[in-house]
Scaffold this motif. Structure first.
Motif, mmCIF file in Angstrom:
data_model
loop_
_atom_site.group_PDB
_atom_site.id
_atom_site.type_symbol
_atom_site.label_atom_id
_atom_site.label_comp_id
_atom_site.label_asym_id
_atom_site.label_seq_id
_atom_site.Cartn_x
_atom_site.Cartn_y
_atom_site.Cartn_z
ATOM 1 N N TYR A 144 0.840 -1.209 0.000
ATOM 2 C CA TYR A 144 0.000 0.000 0.000
ATOM 3 C C TYR A 144 0.872 1.254 0.000
ATOM 4 O O TYR A 144 0.609 2.215 -0.755
ATOM 5 N N CYS A 145 1.908 1.241 0.832
ATOM 6 C CA CYS A 145 2.820 2.398 0.890
ATOM 7 C C CYS A 145 3.529 2.604 -0.449
ATOM 8 O O CYS A 145 3.752 3.745 -0.875
ATOM 9 N N THR A 147 2.303 1.839 -3.416
ATOM 10 C CA THR A 147 1.340 2.400 -4.384
ATOM 11 C C THR A 147 1.072 3.877 -4.127
ATOM 12 O O THR A 147 0.717 4.614 -5.058
ATOM 13 N N LYS A 148 1.234 4.335 -2.884
ATOM 14 C CA LYS A 148 0.983 5.734 -2.553
ATOM 15 C C LYS A 148 2.235 6.597 -2.663
ATOM 16 O O LYS A 148 2.159 7.822 -2.536
ATOM 17 N N SER A 149 3.378 5.958 -2.895
ATOM 18 C CA SER A 149 4.633 6.689 -2.997
ATOM 19 C C SER A 149 4.812 7.252 -4.407
ATOM 20 O O SER A 149 3.998 7.004 -5.306
ATOM 21 N N LYS A 153 3.106 6.146 -8.030
ATOM 22 C CA LYS A 153 2.464 7.071 -8.975
ATOM 23 C C LYS A 153 3.052 6.906 -10.385
ATOM 24 O O LYS A 153 2.335 7.013 -11.384
ATOM 25 N N GLN A 156 1.555 3.857 -11.994
ATOM 26 C CA GLN A 156 0.219 4.145 -12.523
ATOM 27 C C GLN A 156 0.289 5.019 -13.780
ATOM 28 O O GLN A 156 -0.524 4.866 -14.700
ATOM 29 N N SER A 225 -6.677 -1.653 -6.694
ATOM 30 C CA SER A 225 -7.300 -1.407 -5.398
ATOM 31 C C SER A 225 -6.805 -2.450 -4.407
ATOM 32 O O SER A 225 -7.086 -3.649 -4.574
#
Length: 246
Positions: A144-145, A147-149, A153, A156, A225
Motif C-alpha cells: 500500500y505504501c 502504491t501511494k509513494s 504514482k 500508474q 485497489s
C-alpha cells in the motif's frame, strides 16, 4: 469445524499476499504477468529445498522471496519491452516452463513425487494462522505504501500512458522491471508460507487452475485497489470453502 475455519483463514491470508502483489503489476502498472504463479511456485520450492537441507525457516522465508524476485527481475528485463498480448503470451509460457522443469528435474524436485516432509514454521495451526495474518498484514501495508509513494504514482502513469511518462523523463523500462520484481518477491514469500503450511509440494503448484482462481479474486475485487484485492480474495475464498464444505 474449528480446524476447518482456521484452515480457511490461513488460505485467505496466503491468497491475499499473492493477489495484492499480482495487483501491483497488473492493476497499478498495467503489466499482465500471466506467469505470476510460477514465482509463487519458485518461492515454495526454494523454501522447501532450503529447509529440507537444514536451513532455518526465518532465513528461507525472505530468501524465497529474494530468489523469486531475482528470477522476476531477470525475466522482466527480457520481456517488459514487449507490448500487450506479446508480453502476456511470453509470461504465460513461464508457467509451462516451470511445470516442465519441476516434473523433469527429478534430482532436485523429485518430479511428480513432490517434496514431502517440509518442516512446520509453527506446529500449532491456530498460531500459524495468526502468523500468516501478521505476514499478510505487513505485506499489504508495504505494498500500500509503495502504491501511494512517488514510485507507485509512476507505476500508474506507465499504466495510463507509457509514452507520456517517458517524455517526462522517467525510465519506464526500469520502473516496469521494479514493479515485476516487487510483485514476484511477495509471490515468493506467499509460496514459502504455503509450502510450510501444507508440508508438501509437487508440480501441480504451477497448474493454471490455481492461477485462474487468483485472477478471479483480483477481478472480483477490482484492479488497482488494495482493499478490493482483499475483498475479492475473501469473497471467492469463502464461496469456494462453502461449496467444498457442502
Amino acid at each position: 469445524m474449528h480446524e476447518y475455519l482456521i484452515a480457511v483463514l490461513a488460505y485467505i491470508f496466503i491468497y491475499i499476499i499473492i493477489d495484492v502483489s499480482f495487483n501491483l503489476a497488473f492493476g497499478f502498472t498495467g503489466l499482465v504477468n500471466l506467469g505470476h504463479m510460477a514465482f509463487f511456485g519458485v518461492g515454495a520450492y526454494a523454501s522447501a529445498l532450503l529447509t529440507l537441507h537444514g536451513i532455518p525457516w526465518y532465513i528461507t522465508l525472505p530468501a524465497s522471496g529474494l530468489i523469486a524476485g531475482i528470477f522476476g527481475a531477470a525475466i522482466a528485463a527480457i520481456t517488459v519491452r514487449l507490448k500487450g498480448d506479446y508480453f502476456q503470451i511470453v509470461t504465460l509460457g513461464l508457467a509451462f516452463i516451470a511445470i516442465a522443469v519441476s516434473r523433469n528435474w527429478i534430482s532436485l524436485t523429485r518430479g511428480a513425487l513432490g517434496l514431502p516432509g517440509i518442516p512446520d514454521i509453527i506446529k500449532n495451526n491456530l498460531h500459524y494462522m495468526l502468523f500468516l495474518f501478521a505476514v499478510a498484514f505487513a505485506s499489504v501495508i508495504v505494498l500500500y505504501c509503495i502504491t501511494k509513494s512517488e514510485t507507485g504514482k509512476i507505476f500508474q502513469a506507465i499504466r495510463d500512458d507509457e509514452t507520456a511518462t517517458a517524455v517526462l523523463g522517467k525510465n519506464t523500462y526500469l520502473y516496469k522491471i521494479l514493479s515485476i520484481t516487487i510483485s514476484t518477491f511477495f509471490a515468493g514469500i506467499a509460496g514459502s508460507l504455503f509450502a510450510h503450511y501444507i508440508n508438501f509440494i509437487d508440480p501441480t503448484i504451477f497448474d493454471l487452475e490455481f492461477f485462474v482462481i487468483i485472477l478471479a479474486m483480483l477481478i472480483a475485487g477490482g484492479l488497482a485497489s488494495i482493499s478490493g484485492s482483499i475483498l475479492g480474495v475473501t469473497i471467492i475464498s469463502l464461496l469456494l470453502s462453502a461449496i467444498s464444505f457442502v
